[in-house]
Motif scaffolding. Structure first.
Motif, mmCIF file in Angstrom:
data_model
loop_
_atom_site.group_PDB
_atom_site.id
_atom_site.type_symbol
_atom_site.label_atom_id
_atom_site.label_comp_id
_atom_site.label_asym_id
_atom_site.label_seq_id
_atom_site.Cartn_x
_atom_site.Cartn_y
_atom_site.Cartn_z
ATOM 1 N N ALA B 216 0.812 -1.213 0.000
ATOM 2 C CA ALA B 216 0.000 0.000 0.000
ATOM 3 C C ALA B 216 0.843 1.259 0.000
ATOM 4 C CB ALA B 216 -0.924 0.011 1.215
ATOM 5 N N ARG B 252 -2.513 -3.648 -9.581
ATOM 6 C CA ARG B 252 -3.324 -3.451 -8.387
ATOM 7 C C ARG B 252 -4.389 -4.519 -8.325
ATOM 8 N NH1 ARG B 252 -4.369 2.819 -8.912
ATOM 9 N NH2 ARG B 252 -6.469 2.168 -8.459
ATOM 10 N N SER B 253 -4.827 -4.797 -7.100
ATOM 11 C CA SER B 253 -5.804 -5.877 -6.946
ATOM 12 C C SER B 253 -7.150 -5.500 -7.554
ATOM 13 C CB SER B 253 -5.941 -6.224 -5.474
ATOM 14 O OG SER B 253 -5.871 -5.072 -4.690
ATOM 15 N N ASP B 254 -7.401 -4.200 -7.801
ATOM 16 C CA ASP B 254 -8.695 -3.828 -8.366
ATOM 17 C C ASP B 254 -8.678 -3.773 -9.889
ATOM 18 O OD1 ASP B 254 -7.080 -1.703 -8.613
ATOM 19 O OD2 ASP B 254 -8.408 -0.223 -7.741
ATOM 20 N N GLY B 288 -3.075 2.777 -4.680
ATOM 21 C CA GLY B 288 -4.519 2.565 -4.584
ATOM 22 C C GLY B 288 -4.871 1.715 -3.372
ATOM 23 N N PHE B 289 -5.619 0.654 -3.618
ATOM 24 C CA PHE B 289 -6.012 -0.221 -2.514
ATOM 25 C C PHE B 289 -5.010 -1.332 -2.279
ATOM 26 C CE2 PHE B 289 -10.079 1.506 -3.972
ATOM 27 C CZ PHE B 289 -10.437 2.152 -2.803
ATOM 28 N N GLY B 290 -3.911 -1.294 -2.967
ATOM 29 C CA GLY B 290 -2.905 -2.318 -2.728
ATOM 30 C C GLY B 290 -2.431 -2.925 -4.030
#
Lengths: 243, 482
Positions: B216, B252-254, B288-290
């Protein structure tokens, strides 16, 4: 307590003193340290450039790095390779960097000095303050790469540079082949400040560049006056026939 | 397209909007935005690189992954499909996955048999069996071809296996359309090879680092980059290669991927140098979110010659350490933008403004020219990028100026030398084969002049009087002498 004991205890250590600047012309320009070469008035940049190229010939062989702020190159022109080669006495490979901002230019200069990959860094910047010149001086002394700053006429004030020169063109030498043509270029270089020899500050050098023998010579006071060609009838100049 | 509640009410793709409104009066409709779809599909394809280095776009709504050699990393084809499905579902994409031995078969199965919940996996070599009951609309055919096939009663791919191909061509009226049906059928069955066009060329060497815990912050990314650089440089070193560029992707995971690139003037494989180039840009990666996967690729690899350093500077065979110069240029380019470092290349042209060109430094200094262009003292020390027009008073029309106004100051000429006539290179202005002719510039007469203050200028008169070019000649300042 003997010196050996002091050394063993770490109280005394040998340090390498920074090599002092030479106290003869050109006072280390292009050899070591940071030097400033400024215009005497707007438009004298060609004389200042010529002085840097001709006076800094004794430095290390190798690549020159020419850093230029884009605005200056647009306003005062760039230095073509042919003229550079001619005035610096032979082929000098050159890398050019064009930057938009002065801070980027000074950063590039410092990066080049620290890398030690170049033999001489010439930077054309709008201004360099005390902090910037001090940083460059420290880096230059540590890595042995000389830096020359070509500055506009408006620069003054205290900086950490070793010398500051003020350059103006002088009427050229009489041309032996044609009295109406310009001869060898002459400059007036004023040593505004000099750290190694403060008492020499204010000294004026009238210089002449001989492009055949590739030597920079001092012009004596008498000859340094404007070379007056024989005035033609009517006070104007006599024009040569075209062709 | 219709979402599940609408489909439940009997609305399906192909229905006209008026009919749909009649069925369900409060239905919401929206215009399809193909450009945005294409952009999103490309972004998704870039992100798919985490599963396989070879990803291709398949029409407007599909992606093809070449999974040979990749599936075992995820526990076989079923595992790969499950991992892919989980990722896509988490990112909110509706999807259908099929794994097959040929792109054609996978395409057909993904669009007909597979659903989001149940991916279809067809073992290699079973295309003939697996496609037997699949509708022909999976075969990537045009609408007219599909209509014709439906009229002939050919609705399943299996029905095409035994058909007489010559008869098919007769019925189609057009040889191309019949050919296309046969081609698509053969491609799906693997009888004819299908070229695979990845949407970006895979690198020769890459290193990847999956992160068990999503990163992160930049510190984690920097650490990961350092490890990847070490690993990749070891690989490159083993092959005796260096790379002209590196691309670093953070997945990113998203479903987003951010990429930064660095370039080097000559091939490099020194981790410290590469990391230094990346350091200027690493802030651009948005965690971002990771971030759960880091990928470093070596681009444009080339054999690298390594030599030992000279023991001392004064016994070095050459004065210029080009490797050190290239490293310096890379660092400056990384910070100031590519092309900031340039060299000036002499060109064989007579007009002074065309005699040299600035080129980006590519690790090679220009060769020293053999002969000087002109006699000493005839070329200015500072040359303007564009000659500046000046107002001139000359005593005689074809003589040097007497007075001129440059940059709003009147300058009185005391000495002058010239002219040096430089004519344009007529051979570069010949009409080309396609009839485009450029206007030949006017001849220039250059003068070296000196004003009362000792400033020396290089001025020229563009054109001659009575040269038949219409306007009278104009004067310009081209440069300044030392």
């Amino acid at each position: 307590m003997s010196i050996a004991t002091l050394k063993a205890r770490g109280l005394l250590r040998t340090v390498q003193a920074a090599p002092s600047q030479p106290i003869a012309f050109p006072f280390g320009l292009g050899e070591r340290g940071v030097h400033e070469v400024a215009e005497a008035a707007y438009g004298d940049r060609a004389a200042a450039t010529g002085f840097v190229l001709t006076a800094a010939q004794r430095g290390r062989k190798g690549v020159w790095l020419w850093v230029c702020q884009a605005g200056i190159a647009r306003d005062l022109g760039h230095v073509p390779e042919a003229a550079l080669r001619e005035m610096s006495g032979g082929h000098r490979p050159r890398l050019s960097i064009h930057t938009r901002h002065g801070a980027d230019a000074l950063w590039a200069v410092e990066e080049a000095v620290v890398s030690g990959a170049v033999a001489h860094v010439v930077a054309e910047v709008e201004a360099a303050d005390f902090t910037a010149t001090r940083r460059l001086t420290l880096a230059s002394e540590k890595h042995g790469v000389p830096v020359t700053l070509l500055l506009p006429y408006a620069c003054d004030g205290a900086t950490a540079a070793a010398t500051r020169w003020r350059l103006a063109p002088r009427p050229s030498a009489p041309n032996p082949h044609d009295p109406h043509a310009p001869g060898y270029p002459r400059f007036r270089a004023v040593l505004e400040r000099c750290r190694a020899a403060p008492d020499l500050a204010g000294r004026t050098y009238d210089l002449e560049w001989n492009d055949e023998t590739l030597s920079l010579g001092l012009v004596s006071g008498m000859a340094a006056g404007p070379a007056a060609p024989r005035p033609a009838a009517g006070g104007g100049i006599v024009h040569r026939k075209a062709g | 397209m219709a979402n599940p509640p609408a489909q439940a009410a009997g609305i399906h793709a192909g229905l006209s909007l008026a009919d749909a409104r009649a069925t369900l009066p409060d239905i919401l409709s929206e215009e399809i935005d193909r450009d945005a779809d294409a952009k999103a599909l490309t972004a998704l394809a870039a992100w798919m690189v985490r599963f396989s280095p070879l990803v291709a776009l398949d029409g407007q709504d599909g992606l093809i992954l070449e999974t040979t050699g990749c599936d075992h990393l995820f526990g076989g084809e079923a595992g790969l499909a499950a991992a892919l499905s989980a990722r896509l579902a988490a990112a909110g994409y509706g999807h259908a996955i099929a794994v097959a031995g040929t792109p054609g078969a996978a395409h057909a199965l993904a669009r007909t048999e597979a659903t989001q919940a149940v991916p279809v996996i067809l073992p290699m070599g079973n295309e003939r069996m697996g496609l037997k009951e699949v509708p022909v609309r999976g075969l990537r055919l045009t609408d007219t071809a599909l209509t014709l096939l439906r009229r002939f009663g050919l609705t399943r791919i299996g029905q095409l296996y035994g058909i007489d191909r010559k008869a098919l061509a007769r019925r189609f009226h057009s040889r191309e359309a019949a050919e296309m049906v046969c081609l698509r059928l053969d491609q799906a069955l693997g009888a004819r090879a299908e070229p695979f066009a990845p949407f970006r060329v895979p690198p020769d060497h890459a290193a990847r680092l999956p992160c068990p815990e999503p990163l992160a912050d930049t510190a984690g990314v920097t650490e990961g980059l350092a490890r990847l650089t070490e690993e990749l440089c070891r690989t490159l070193s083993g092959h005796g290669l260096g790379a002209h560029g590196f691309a670093f992707h953070a997945f990113r995971s998203d479903g987003e991927v951010s990429t930064i690139r660095v370039n080097a003037a000559r091939p490099v494989r020194t981790p410290a140098h590469i990391l230094r180039l990346f350091r200027e840009k690493i802030d651009r990666i948005d965690p971002g979110f990771g971030i759960d996967l880091l990928l470093l690729e070596a681009l444009r690899t080339a054999p690298m010659e390594t030599g030992s350093r000279p023991l001392a500077g004064d016994i070095a065979p050459v004065e210029v350490d080009e490797a050190a110069l290239a490293a310096l240029a890379d660092r400056i380019n990384a910070r100031l933008g590519d092309g900031a470092v340039s060299v000036i290349q002499p060109l064989a042209h007579h007009p002074p403004d065309a005699a040299e060109a600035r080129q980006p430094f590519a690790g090679q200094l220009p060769d020293s020219p053999t002969a000087p262009v002109s006699l000493p003292g005839l070329r200015p020390l500072r040359m303007f990028n564009h000659p500046e027009r000046v107002d001139v008073i000359a005593e005689v029309p074809d003589g040097p100026p007497l007075r001129f106004v440059w940059r709003r100051v009147v300058r009185r000429v005391v000495r002058a030398d010239g002219p040096e006539r430089i004519a344009p290179e007529w051979w570069t202005f010949l009409p080309t084969a396609d009839g485009i002719s450029r206007i030949l510039p006017r001849t220039r007469d250059y003068y070296r002049i000196e004003d009362a203050d000792g400033r020396r200028y290089w001025v020229f008169r563009e054109g001659l009087y009575h040269d038949g070019r219409g306007s009278p000649p104009e004067w310009f300042v081209q440069g300044l002498f030392a």
